[in-house]
Design a protein around this motif. Structure first.
Motif, PDB file in Angstrom:
ATOM      1  N   ALA A  89     -19.878  15.014  11.535  1.00 32.67           N
ATOM      2  CA  ALA A  89     -20.279  14.145  12.639  1.00 32.67           C
ATOM      3  C   ALA A  89     -19.446  14.431  13.882  1.00 32.67           C
ATOM      4  O   ALA A  89     -19.956  14.396  15.005  1.00 32.67           O
ATOM      5  N   LYS A  90     -18.167  14.741  13.691  1.00 33.90           N
ATOM      6  CA  LYS A  90     -17.296  15.059  14.827  1.00 33.90           C
ATOM      7  C   LYS A  90     -17.672  16.378  15.487  1.00 33.90           C
ATOM      8  O   LYS A  90     -17.433  16.570  16.669  1.00 33.90           O
ATOM      9  N   THR A 132     -18.647  14.299   5.681  1.00 31.69           N
ATOM     10  CA  THR A 132     -19.647  13.739   6.591  1.00 31.69           C
ATOM     11  C   THR A 132     -19.014  13.378   7.924  1.00 31.69           C
ATOM     12  O   THR A 132     -19.576  13.657   8.981  1.00 31.69           O
TER      13      THR A 132
END
Length: 58
Positions: free
Chosen positions: A56-57, A52
């Motif tokens: 997200a990055k 996750t």
């Protein structure tokens, strides 16, 4: 889905169709490069939390 959710999709032939369908329902939709997503799936250490964070990055 909630209007505060963020969605990440892997770029595929139907990703843009899904992106258009999801945009009104969520806060953001990101289409990620397939090779970057592949790096996540081939990582030696695999946990949902870690995956996750990597998504997200992106």
């Amino acid at each position: 889905m909630h209007t505060t959710d963020a969605v990440v999709l892997e770029a595929t032939t139907n990703a843009w169709y899904l992106c258009d369908q999801l945009r009104p329902l969520v806060a953001s939709v990101t289409v990620a490069h397939p090779l970057l997503v592949k790096l996540i799936t081939t990582a030696r250490v695999k946990t949902d939390a870690r995956d996750t964070l990597h998504l997200a990055k992106l």
